[in-house]
Design a protein around this motif. Structure first.
Motif, PDB file in Angstrom:
ATOM      1  N   THR A   1       0.863  -1.177   0.000  1.00 21.98           N
ATOM      2  CA  THR A   1       0.000   0.000   0.000  1.00 21.98           C
ATOM      3  C   THR A   1       0.897   1.224   0.000  1.00 21.98           C
TER       4      THR A   1
ATOM      5  N   TYR B   1      -2.386   5.543  -5.440  1.00 23.27           N
ATOM      6  CA  TYR B   1      -2.836   4.783  -4.280  1.00 23.27           C
ATOM      7  C   TYR B   1      -3.035   3.341  -4.707  1.00 23.27           C
TER       8      TYR B   1
ATOM      9  N   GLN C   1      -3.916  -0.542  -3.305  1.00 22.48           N
ATOM     10  CA  GLN C   1      -4.438  -1.299  -2.180  1.00 22.48           C
ATOM     11  C   GLN C   1      -4.531  -2.772  -2.571  1.00 22.48           C
TER      12      GLN C   1
ATOM     13  N   GLN D   1     -11.796   1.270  -5.717  1.00 22.28           N
ATOM     14  CA  GLN D   1     -11.622   0.132  -4.823  1.00 22.28           C
ATOM     15  C   GLN D   1     -12.929  -0.645  -4.593  1.00 22.28           C
TER      16      GLN D   1
ATOM     17  N   GLU E   1     -13.640  -0.448   3.979  1.00 24.05           N
ATOM     18  CA  GLU E   1     -12.433  -0.018   4.682  1.00 24.05           C
ATOM     19  C   GLU E   1     -11.415   0.582   3.715  1.00 24.05           C
ATOM     20  N   GLN E   2     -11.375   0.089   2.493  1.00 19.90           N
ATOM     21  CA  GLN E   2     -10.477   0.676   1.502  1.00 19.90           C
ATOM     22  C   GLN E   2     -10.976   2.050   1.081  1.00 19.90           C
TER      23      GLN E   2
ATOM     24  N   SER F   1      -9.944   4.615   3.577  1.00 22.19           N
ATOM     25  CA  SER F   1      -8.551   5.015   3.446  1.00 22.19           C
ATOM     26  C   SER F   1      -8.365   6.023   2.315  1.00 22.19           C
TER      27      SER F   1
ATOM     28  N   GLU G   1      -9.818   9.416   3.352  1.00 25.54           N
ATOM     29  CA  GLU G   1      -8.919  10.097   4.291  1.00 25.54           C
ATOM     30  C   GLU G   1      -7.750  10.743   3.557  1.00 25.54           C
ATOM     31  N   ASP G   2      -7.182  10.011   2.589  1.00 28.37           N
ATOM     32  CA  ASP G   2      -6.044  10.551   1.851  1.00 28.37           C
ATOM     33  C   ASP G   2      -6.441  11.754   1.005  1.00 28.37           C
TER      34      ASP G   2
END
Length: 278
Positions: free
Chosen positions: A20, A37, A39, A65, A69-70, A73, A76-77
């Protein structure tokens, strides 16, 4: 956490072997920043890529994605950049590229959702049951597309089993985003139709753009020869088929030519479709 700034030389090296990563490349012109990004889907060790492009004030996300949960992430980024998410491109309608849109879309309700007409049909149907989803859908036609201050060119490719795929080119970085048509380090899923379709699509890409970086839908970011490697795989499988190789002999030759490729189960499914057992 904000991505680290790298030189052109350090960019590919920083991604090698990563699981990641959030890495950016700033060109000498200072015009745009580039972030990737990547994942991994834990259940099958499946690396499905999303990409974020940004300039001084805006950003664009490409593919979203699979799981919640991905999505969290990625959200957030994006928020950590402090910039406005202008658009979300969807390159193709595989679940690992579209499922998290029901979470990412509402987090950025002013971001347009951009894809080919066939993919948008699927997305609009799915989104009709997603609560709090109000993003606008836009069709990507061939050529330049308006994403505010960021520049992209679109190419609608020949349809595969999930509708017409989309590839993108960012002219400042000369970055090609290959979506489902380009993979790195893994056996692609093939049948007779997919071989001819992928070959046609790869030729359309190479005829259209002079790219410096290749951003695959799955696997590591690569240099321009990654497209040629994808073409070489197709050519090998088709040659073995035309010359009447059996499934076992074809398997041995493919594995000898591409010994480090992941997902042997995908190779087995392709061999079963393309080659006789004996």
């Amino acid at each position: 956490m904000r991505p680290n700034t790298l030189s052109r030389r350090g960019f590919l090296a920083a991604l090698a072997g990563s699981v990641t990563v959030a890495t950016s490349l700033i060109p000498a012109k200072g015009h745009a920043a580039f972030s990737a990004y990547r994942q991994i889907q834990s259940e099958k060790d499946l690396c499905s890529n999303s990409y974020l492009f940004e300039d001084n004030s805006h950003c664009v996300l490409i593919d979203v994605q699979l799981a919640h949960e991905q999505a969290a992430s990625v959200i957030e980024d994006i928020k950590a950049t402090g910039k406005t998410l202008q658009s979300i491109f969807i390159t193709h309608a595989h679940p690992e590229n579209i499922a998290a849109l029901k979470h990412i879309g509402p987090a950025f309700p002013k971001a347009d959702i951009i894809s080919t007409a066939s993919t948008l049909d699927m997305l609009e149907f799915a989104a009709s049951s997603w609560p709090a989803f109000h993003n606008r859908f836009r069709e990507a036609s061939n050529g330049p597309i308006d994403c505010g201050s960021l520049e992209f060119e679109c190419l609608n490719l020949e349809a595969d089993e999930f509708g017409a795929p989309l590839v993108l080119f960012e002219p400042v970085m000369k970055a090609l985003v290959g979506g489902s048509q380009i993979v790195e380090g893994q056996h692609p899923s093939l049948d007779n139709r997919k071989i001819s379709t992928r070959r046609h699509n790869l030729q359309a890409i190479t005829d259209r753009w002079d790219y410096m970086f290749v951003l695959p839908g799955h696997g590591q970011i690569g240099a321009p020869d990654l497209v040629a490697e994808n073409r070489a795989y197709l050519d090998l499988v088709e040659t073995l088929q035309l010359e009447g190789f059996t499934r076992q002999s074809a398997r041995e030759i493919v594995l000898s030519r591409f010994p480090d490729y992941k997902y042997p189960e995908t190779l087995e499914a392709s061999l079963k479709s393309l080659f006789p057992l004996t």
